[in-house]
Design an enzyme around this catalytic site. Structure first.
Site, short mmCIF file in Angstrom:
data_model
loop_
_atom_site.label_atom_id
_atom_site.label_comp_id
_atom_site.label_asym_id
_atom_site.label_seq_id
_atom_site.Cartn_x
_atom_site.Cartn_y
_atom_site.Cartn_z
N GLU A 304 31.87 34.08 39.03
CA GLU A 304 30.96 34.69 38.06
C GLU A 304 30.24 33.64 37.21
OE1 GLU A 304 32.87 39.04 37.49
OE2 GLU A 304 33.60 37.58 36.05
N ASP A 378 39.47 44.15 41.09
CA ASP A 378 39.26 43.81 39.68
C ASP A 378 39.79 44.89 38.74
OD1 ASP A 378 38.44 42.64 37.39
OD2 ASP A 378 36.29 42.94 37.69
N GLU A 406 39.17 48.04 30.47
CA GLU A 406 37.77 47.90 30.87
C GLU A 406 37.33 49.02 31.83
OE1 GLU A 406 37.11 44.13 32.73
OE2 GLU A 406 35.03 44.58 33.28
C1 GCV Z 1 36.29 37.41 31.84
C2 GCV Z 1 35.63 41.21 35.40
C3 GCV Z 1 35.14 41.44 34.00
C4 GCV Z 1 34.67 40.16 33.35
C5 GCV Z 1 35.81 39.14 33.41
C6 GCV Z 1 36.19 38.93 34.87
C7 GCV Z 1 37.35 37.96 35.03
O1 GCV Z 1 34.58 40.88 36.23
O2 GCV Z 1 34.13 42.40 34.00
O3 GCV Z 1 34.30 40.43 32.03
O4 GCV Z 1 35.43 37.93 32.81
O5 GCV Z 1 36.59 40.17 35.41
O6 GCV Z 1 38.46 38.43 35.18
O7 GCV Z 1 37.13 36.77 35.01
#
Ligand code: GCV
Length: 703
Positions: A304, A378, A406
Site C-alpha cells: 500500500e 484483510d 474497520e
Molecule cells: C494501516 C487495510 C487498512 C489500512 C491498513 C492496512 C494494513 O488495508 O484499510 O488502513 O493500513 O490494512 O494493515 O496495513
C-alpha cells in the site's frame, strides 16, 4: 423525540460525572464495586515486605485499592503477618514467608504466577507468588478479577502461565494524533506535550493492559512516519516507556524503511548498502541508550505504497535482516508484516502473502517474526485462516488481528470478536505435527481500538475486544464464551452476565450475515469502508474493487479459488474439504467457489434464496439484540444502558442499509425475484449508490 433524547443524554452525562453514578466506562473491567456480603473474602492484612519494588509496587497498590473498594474496609499493610486472614504476596526472594513455603515454581516461566490458599503460623492466607515479580503482579490482577467475577477462589494451588511471549497491541496512531481506522477519538499519545507531560491516563492504560496480560505496545502506525525515530521523538517515546515499564509493558515503534533517506540524508535505503546498514545500527543504538528495554520495530514494507526492500530489487528477507541485525546487537526483535501486495496485481490477492513469504522461509534472522493477519485478505468479517500459519517451518509467526472494527461496523455496531479470533486460532492446519493454528504461533498482536474517548474504545461493548485480545493472547484455548462471561461480569455485574454474553456470542455472525453471507468478502464502500459498496468497480487496481472479490454476474457469484490455484496453499486435508462446493461449509462457499445463483445447498434452498435469508436474518438478529438489551433497563446503570441502546438502534438501521443495498445490487445482476415472504429493498439501487460519507471516521493516512 430527538430533543428529548438529547436532554436525557445531558442529564445522564451529568449524573455519570457525579461520584454517585460514575459509570461512563472509563474504569473498563476494573470497576471494583463493593461485593455482596456473601462474596466477600476475609482479608485483614496484605503482607508485602518490599512494596516499593518494581511490579510489586503496582501489584500492591492495585490490591490495596481494589480490595478496599470491594470489601468495604482497608486491610492492614505490613511486613509481618499478625492478623488471622492475610494476603501474602511476593517472590521467595522478596518475602520470607513465601520462601518458607518452598512453592515449586520450576515448570513455569517468569511471567507465570501461583496462587496458594494455605496456613502460615496457624493463620489463613492467600499466597500469590511467582519466579519473578512480574508474575506476582499478574497474579494480583488475577486475584482481583476472581473476586469481582463472583466465583469462588480455587481451594487448592492454582497457577497460570501465558502461552505466548508476545502479547501485543499495535496502535495505528499517527504523530498528529489521528488514528488510522480509529473510532474512539484521538490517539492517547499526546506527542506534542510529551515528554514533559505524561497524561495520567497512560497509567490507567498500563493497568488495564497488565490486568489482561498484554506486555508490548507498538505506539505508531504501520503506515509509518520516519520522524518518530528523530532524537526528540525518542525522548517522547522514552517518557511513555518509563510509564509503562512498571506494568511489564515494553514499547515498540514502527520503522519506515526509507528513514535513512528521510532522516539520515542518505541517497538510498538499499538494505545491502553499508552506509544504510550503519545508519540503522546507529539509530538502534541511540534508541537503546535512552530506552534500555526497547522492544523493537514493526515494519510494513512494499505494501500500500510503503517503501521497502523491493524498491531496490531486494527481497523481504534482505530488508528485514538488515534491520534485524541492528536490533540483535541490543536484544530487540523485528516484526515484519506479511500483509503485502506489490504493484503487480496477482491472479488472487488472497494468495499474495503466501506467494511472497513461503519461499523466504528459513531466510530470516532469528530475531525476525513474520506478522500475519488472521485471514489471507484483510480482517474481513469472515475469512478462512491464512495459509501461512503452519507453513512457515523455520520462521516464527505472530498472528495479527484487528480489535478496531474497520470492517465490522466501526464503534457503533456490537460485534464481539472473541468468537472470530477463536475460529482462526482453533482452526486445524491439517499439516502433520501442527494441529491447530494456535500451536504455530509465537504471539498475538491486536490492532488497537483505543483512543481518547472517555470509554477508551468508542463504545462500551468494544472494550470486550480489547479484553479478549489480552485474555486470548495469554491463553488462546480459553474459549470466546468464557472470556465474554468474565468481561460481562466485570463490566456490567454478575446479574446481567448471561443475557449480555448471549448477545455477544451471536453478534459477529449477525454482522457476517448482514454484510456478506456465505463467504462473500470485501464488499464495503471505498476509502473509509463505511457501509456497503459491492458495486464498486472503478478503483486504481483490480484487487481494490469489491467486484473483483465477489465476481458476481448474471449467472453466478463467488471467487473460484480452486481455479485460481490459491487452494493449493492449504494442506491436502483442506484441499479435499474446500476443493468442491458440495464439501465446502456454507459459510465459506463463495470464498472458494463461483457457483450459479441456482446452486442448491443441502437445505434445498438456492444460493440466491439463502443469501436473501441470511441478509434478512442478520438484520433481525440485531433487532433481537436490541429487544434483549431493552429488557436490561434498570438492571444496568442508566448511562451505559442508554448509550448502548442508541448504538443498537444505529446498528439496526445500518444493518438494514447493508441488506437492502446488497440485495438491490445482486438483483441488478441476476434479475431474480425475491424469494417469497421477503421484503424488497426500501430504496432503489441508484439511491444506495448515491450515498456518500466523505467524513466517515478512521480514513487517515500518515500524519
Ligand atoms: C494501516 C487495510 C487498512 C489500512 C491498513 C492496512 C494494513 O488495508 O484499510 O488502513 O493500513 O490494512 O494493515 O496495513
Amino acid at each position: 423525540m430527538v430533543l428529548f433524547r438529547r436532554l436525557l443524554m445531558l442529564m445522564l452525562t451529568v449524573a455519570a460525572s457525579s461520584s454517585l453514578l460514575a459509570e461512563d466506562g472509563y474504569e473498563l473491567w476494573m470497576r471494583y464495586r463493593l461485593l455482596p456480603k456473601s462474596k466477600r473474602v476475609a482479608i485483614s492484612q496484605i503482607v508485602c515486605p518490599n512494596p516499593t519494588d518494581r511490579h510489586l509496587k503496582e501489584a500492591h497498590s492495585e490490591l490495596k485499592t481494589g480490595l478496599e473498594a470491594m470489601l468495604g474496609y482497608s486491610a492492614k499493610v505490613g511486613e509481618k503477618l499478625t492478623k488471622q486472614d492475610g494476603l501474602v504476596i511476593g517472590t521467595a526472594l522478596s518475602n520470607k514467608l513465601i520462601a518458607g513455603l518452598n512453592v515449586d515454581l520450576q515448570p513455569f516461566n517468569d511471567e507465570a504466577f501461583v496462587y496458594l490458599p494455605t496456613t502460615i503460623n496457624g493463620k489463613r492466607v492467600h499466597v500469590i507468588t511467582g519466579q519473578d515479580q512480574i508474575g506476582v503482579m499478574y497474579g494480583a490482577f488475577w486475584f482481583l478479577r476472581q473476586l469481582q467475577i463472583g466465583k469462588p477462589l480455587p481451594n487448592k494451588r492454582y497457577y497460570s502461565a501465558p502461552r505466548y511471549k508476545l502479547r501485543m497491541l499495535n496502535h495505528w496512531d499517527n504523530l498528529n494524533r489521528s488514528v488510522e481506522r480509529g473510532y474512539a477519538g484521538q490517539s492517547i499519545w499526546d506527542w506534542h506535550k510529551l515528554p514533559d507531560y505524561v497524561d495520567p491516563r497512560i497509567i490507567d492504560y498500563a493497568r488495564a493492559n497488565a490486568s489482561i496480560g498484554i506486555n508490548g505496545t507498538v505506539l505508531t502506525n504501520v503506515n509509518a512516519n520516519a520522524m518518530v525515530l528523530r532524537a526528540d521523538y525518542i525522548q517522547k517515546t522514552k517518557a511513555v516507556a518509563d510509564t509503562l515499564r512498571p506494568y511489564g509493558i515494553k514499547v515498540y515503534l514502527t520503522a519506515r524503511f526509507s528513514a535513512p533517506i528521510e532522516l539520515g540524508g542518505l541517497k538510498t535505503a538499499d538494505p545491502l548498502d553499508p552506509q544504510v546498514q550503519q545508519w540503522w545500527k546507529d539509530k538502534v543504538a541511540e534508541i537503546y541508550r535512552e530506552i534500555h528495554d526497547f522492544g523493537g520495530f514493526v515494519v510494513k514494507a512494499n505494501s500500500e505504497g510503503q517503501p521497502g526492500p523491493q524498491n531496490y530489487g531486494r527481497s523481504h528477507a534482505e530488508g528485514a535482516n538488515m534491520i534485524a541485525d541492528a536490533l540483535a546487537l541490543e536484544g530487540g526483535i523485528l516484526m515484519w508484516r506479511a500483509f503485502v501486495y506489490d504493484d503487480k496485481t496477482p491472479v488472487d490477492r488472497a494468495a499474495q502473502a503466501y506467494n511472497e513469504f513461503k519461499p523466504l522461509d528459513g531466510k530470516f534472522r532469528s530475531n525476525v517474526i513474520v506478522q500475519v493477519k488472521n485471514g489471507p485478505i484483510d480482517f474481513q468479517p469472515r475469512e478462512p485462516f491464512s495459509p501461512l500459519f503452519g507453513a512457515l517451518d523455520k520462521t516464527p509467526a505472530l498472528m495479527e488481528v484487528q480489535a478496531t472494527k474497520e470492517y465490522l461496523g466501526f464503534a457503533t455496531h456490537l460485534a464481539y470478536l472473541g468468537t472470530m479470533w477463536q475460529e482462526a486460532l482453533a482452526s486445524a492446519t491439517r499439516l502433520r505435527g501442527k494441529e491447530k493454528v494456535l500451536d504455530t504461533l509465537t504471539g498475538i498482536a491486536g490492532v488497537s481500538n483505543i483512543g481518547s474517548d472517555r470509554n477508551w474504545c468508542g463504545s462500551h461493548f468494544d472494550q470486550a475486544n480489547w479484553y479478549a485480545l489480552g485474555r486470548l493472547a495469554w491463553e488462546p484455548t480459553l474459549g470466546a464464551e468464557k472470556v465474554a462471561d468474565e468481561w460481562a461480569r466485570l463490566t456490567f455485574g454478575t446479574a446481567v452476565a448471561k443475557p449480555v454474553v448471549s448477545m455477544m456470542i451471536r453478534s459477529r455472525e449477525a454482522v457476517v450475515d448482514y454484510t456478506g453471507p456465505l463467504g462473500l468478502t470485501h464488499l464495503m464502500a471505498t476509502g473509509h469502508h463505511y457501509g456497503p459498496g459491492p458495486w464498486v468497480d472503478n478503483l486504481g487496481r483490480a484487487d481494490w474493487n469489491p467486484v473483483y472479490f465477489h465476481r458476481g454476474d448474471r449467472d453466478g457469484i463467488g471467487f473460484d479459488r480452486v481455479g485460481a490455484g490459491t487452494l493449493k496453499q492449504y494442506a491436502p486435508g483442506w484441499r479435499e474439504i474446500w476443493g468442491k462446493p458440495e464439501t465446502t461449509p456454507e459459510n465459506l462457499l463463495l470464498w472458494f467457489h463461483h457457483v450459479p445463483w441456482s446452486y442448491r445447498l443441502p437445505s434445498g434452498k438456492t444460493v440466491w434464496e439463502e443469501m436473501v435469508a441470511r441478509y434478512t436474518q442478520g438484520v433481525s438478529e440485531v433487532a433481537t439484540m436490541r429487544a434483549e438489551w431493552a429488557k436490561l433497563k434498570g438492571k444496568t446503570d442508566a448511562f451505559r444502558h442508554f448509550q448502548i441502546s442508541e448504538f443498537l438502534e444505529i446498528q439496526e438501521k445500518e444493518a438494514k442499509w447493508w441488506r437492502d443495498a446488497s440485495i438491490a445490487y445482486w438483483q441488478s445482476l441476476n434479475g431474480l425475484p425475491l424469494p417469497k415472504g421477503f421484503e424488497p429493498p426500501e430504496y432503489t439501487l441508484d439511491y444506495y449508490k448515491s450515498i456518500s460519507n466523505p467524513y466517515a471516521p478512521g480514513n487517515t493516512h500518515t500524519g
